[in-house]
Design a protein around this motif. Structure first.
Motif, PDB file in Angstrom:
ATOM      1  N   MET A   1       0.567   6.228 -13.185  1.00 32.08           N
ATOM      2  CA  MET A   1       1.774   6.219 -12.349  1.00 32.08           C
ATOM      3  C   MET A   1       2.971   6.769 -13.110  1.00 32.08           C
ATOM      4  O   MET A   1       3.086   6.568 -14.320  1.00 32.08           O
ATOM      5  CB  MET A   1       2.113   4.793 -11.903  1.00 32.08           C
ATOM      6  CG  MET A   1       1.213   4.213 -10.868  1.00 32.08           C
ATOM      7  SD  MET A   1       1.829   2.558 -10.457  1.00 32.08           S
ATOM      8  CE  MET A   1       0.717   2.111  -9.163  1.00 32.08           C
TER       9      MET A   1
ATOM     10  N   SER B   1      -7.637   5.312  -0.411  1.00 36.20           N
ATOM     11  CA  SER B   1      -8.421   5.017  -1.616  1.00 36.20           C
ATOM     12  C   SER B   1      -9.506   6.077  -1.772  1.00 36.20           C
ATOM     13  O   SER B   1      -9.973   6.653  -0.793  1.00 36.20           O
ATOM     14  CB  SER B   1      -9.069   3.641  -1.507  1.00 36.20           C
ATOM     15  OG  SER B   1      -8.080   2.641  -1.498  1.00 36.20           O
TER      16      SER B   1
ATOM     17  N   CYS C   1       0.347  10.257  -3.687  1.00 33.86           N
ATOM     18  CA  CYS C   1       0.676   9.531  -2.458  1.00 33.86           C
ATOM     19  C   CYS C   1       2.158   9.188  -2.488  1.00 33.86           C
ATOM     20  O   CYS C   1       2.633   8.568  -3.443  1.00 33.86           O
ATOM     21  CB  CYS C   1      -0.160   8.264  -2.342  1.00 33.86           C
ATOM     22  SG  CYS C   1       0.238   7.306  -0.864  1.00 33.86           S
ATOM     23  N   HIS C   2       2.865   9.606  -1.451  1.00 34.22           N
ATOM     24  CA  HIS C   2       4.309   9.412  -1.421  1.00 34.22           C
ATOM     25  C   HIS C   2       4.754   8.279  -0.502  1.00 34.22           C
ATOM     26  O   HIS C   2       5.921   7.883  -0.539  1.00 34.22           O
ATOM     27  CB  HIS C   2       4.991  10.720  -1.014  1.00 34.22           C
ATOM     28  CG  HIS C   2       4.675  11.853  -1.939  1.00 34.22           C
ATOM     29  ND1 HIS C   2       5.130  11.912  -3.239  1.00 34.22           N
ATOM     30  CD2 HIS C   2       3.914  12.962  -1.763  1.00 34.22           C
ATOM     31  CE1 HIS C   2       4.684  13.015  -3.820  1.00 34.22           C
ATOM     32  NE2 HIS C   2       3.936  13.664  -2.957  1.00 34.22           N
TER      33      HIS C   2
ATOM     34  N   ASP D   1       3.326   4.524   1.740  1.00 35.38           N
ATOM     35  CA  ASP D   1       2.267   3.581   2.104  1.00 35.38           C
ATOM     36  C   ASP D   1       1.869   3.788   3.560  1.00 35.38           C
ATOM     37  O   ASP D   1       2.702   4.166   4.371  1.00 35.38           O
ATOM     38  CB  ASP D   1       2.780   2.144   1.908  1.00 35.38           C
ATOM     39  CG  ASP D   1       2.820   1.741   0.450  1.00 35.38           C
ATOM     40  OD1 ASP D   1       2.000   2.249  -0.326  1.00 35.38           O
ATOM     41  OD2 ASP D   1       3.675   0.915   0.090  1.00 35.38           O
ATOM     42  N   PRO D   2       0.640   3.544   3.898  1.00 39.86           N
ATOM     43  CA  PRO D   2      -0.439   3.139   3.011  1.00 39.86           C
ATOM     44  C   PRO D   2      -1.073   4.351   2.329  1.00 39.86           C
ATOM     45  O   PRO D   2      -1.180   5.424   2.924  1.00 39.86           O
ATOM     46  CB  PRO D   2      -1.429   2.470   3.953  1.00 39.86           C
ATOM     47  CG  PRO D   2      -1.243   3.181   5.256  1.00 39.86           C
ATOM     48  CD  PRO D   2       0.220   3.552   5.312  1.00 39.86           C
ATOM     49  N   CYS D   3      -1.467   4.185   1.095  1.00 39.45           N
ATOM     50  CA  CYS D   3      -2.121   5.245   0.345  1.00 39.45           C
ATOM     51  C   CYS D   3      -3.634   5.116   0.526  1.00 39.45           C
ATOM     52  O   CYS D   3      -4.160   4.007   0.459  1.00 39.45           O
ATOM     53  CB  CYS D   3      -1.784   5.144  -1.142  1.00 39.45           C
ATOM     54  SG  CYS D   3      -0.059   5.465  -1.521  1.00 39.45           S
TER      55      CYS D   3
ATOM     56  N   LYS E   1      -0.857   5.769  -5.481  1.00 42.13           N
ATOM     57  CA  LYS E   1       0.525   5.333  -5.276  1.00 42.13           C
ATOM     58  C   LYS E   1       1.343   5.563  -6.548  1.00 42.13           C
ATOM     59  O   LYS E   1       0.903   5.233  -7.648  1.00 42.13           O
ATOM     60  CB  LYS E   1       0.569   3.862  -4.899  1.00 42.13           C
ATOM     61  CG  LYS E   1       1.983   3.401  -4.586  1.00 42.13           C
ATOM     62  CD  LYS E   1       2.024   2.015  -4.029  1.00 42.13           C
ATOM     63  CE  LYS E   1       3.469   1.685  -3.714  1.00 42.13           C
ATOM     64  NZ  LYS E   1       3.609   0.541  -2.860  1.00 42.13           N
ATOM     65  N   ASN E   2       2.513   6.154  -6.379  1.00 41.48           N
ATOM     66  CA  ASN E   2       3.451   6.453  -7.478  1.00 41.48           C
ATOM     67  C   ASN E   2       2.875   7.391  -8.532  1.00 41.48           C
ATOM     68  O   ASN E   2       3.383   7.455  -9.645  1.00 41.48           O
ATOM     69  CB  ASN E   2       3.952   5.166  -8.137  1.00 41.48           C
ATOM     70  CG  ASN E   2       4.686   4.289  -7.156  1.00 41.48           C
ATOM     71  OD1 ASN E   2       5.468   4.765  -6.344  1.00 41.48           O
ATOM     72  ND2 ASN E   2       4.432   2.994  -7.191  1.00 41.48           N
TER      73      ASN E   2
ATOM     74  N   TRP F   1      -6.456   4.595  -5.962  1.00 46.60           N
ATOM     75  CA  TRP F   1      -5.445   5.183  -5.094  1.00 46.60           C
ATOM     76  C   TRP F   1      -4.402   5.872  -5.941  1.00 46.60           C
ATOM     77  O   TRP F   1      -4.406   5.741  -7.166  1.00 46.60           O
ATOM     78  CB  TRP F   1      -4.848   4.133  -4.177  1.00 46.60           C
ATOM     79  CG  TRP F   1      -4.129   3.000  -4.878  1.00 46.60           C
ATOM     80  CD1 TRP F   1      -4.360   2.526  -6.137  1.00 46.60           C
ATOM     81  CD2 TRP F   1      -3.079   2.216  -4.357  1.00 46.60           C
ATOM     82  NE1 TRP F   1      -3.509   1.477  -6.422  1.00 46.60           N
ATOM     83  CE2 TRP F   1      -2.711   1.268  -5.340  1.00 46.60           C
ATOM     84  CE3 TRP F   1      -2.405   2.196  -3.144  1.00 46.60           C
ATOM     85  CZ2 TRP F   1      -1.698   0.351  -5.142  1.00 46.60           C
ATOM     86  CZ3 TRP F   1      -1.404   1.261  -2.956  1.00 46.60           C
ATOM     87  CH2 TRP F   1      -1.061   0.355  -3.948  1.00 46.60           C
TER      88      TRP F   1
END
Length: 166
Positions: free
Chosen positions: A66, A126, A119-120, A122-124, A92-93, A90
């Motif tokens: 991240m 998987s 992924c910018h 939610d939801p990201c 995220k960030n 995932w």
């Protein structure tokens, strides 16, 4: 100072300067010496070497890559899990596309998720195979395709013997 030593002084100083860190050595032919291996690394079947950061606990696994803006060529992150399981990752960030390489306890690739986008919001989603793995190697997006990495390939781990997954 002994006068017989004086003519040899420039040669002595040159020898000392070249032997010290920062001394300059020039050659006319390219070096064939490989740099010394240090730190943990994963070697692909084609010989490509990935120097890895190892993560072996829940807190570090959750952080992963991240907030990183880039990965240097030939680097990645190797996630260790204490038991075999179906692990999903995932993005995220995560700011850069990654290849996720899922590896079993025998260091055999069980699946590769290529060019996984950041992924910018939610939801990201998987990513990962629905197959048991023990390790996940993350490298820059495109690296696995560049080196023809696929399910069934066996990777070599070096410098990871002391890593204990918690």
């Amino acid at each position: 100072m002994n006068m017989r030593v004086l003519p040899a002084l420039p040669l002595l100083l040159l020898t000392i300067a070249c032997a010290q860190p920062g001394g300059v050595v020039t050659t006319t032919a390219p070096s064939t010496v490989q740099p010394a291996a240090s730190g943990p690394r994963v070697i692909f079947p084609d010989g490509f070497v990935v120097s890895v950061e190892t993560v072996a606990d829940d807190e570090l696994r959750a952080q992963g890559l991240m907030y990183r803006d880039h990965l240097l060529p030939g680097t990645g992150m190797l996630f260790f899990f204490p038991v075999d399981g179906v692990y999903q990752f995932w993005m995220k960030n995560t700011r850069i596309p990654l290849d996720m390489i899922f590896i079993d306890a025998g260091h055999r690739v069980v699946g590769v998720s290529q060019q996984v986008p950041p992924c910018h919001a939610d939801p990201c989603p998987s990513y990962g195979p629905n197959l048991a793995s023990r390790y996940v190697l993350e490298v820059s997006g495109g690296v696995s395709a560049q080196h023809g990495l696929k399910a069934g390939d066996v990777l070599r781990f070096e410098g990871t013997d002391g890593v204990v997954a918690r």
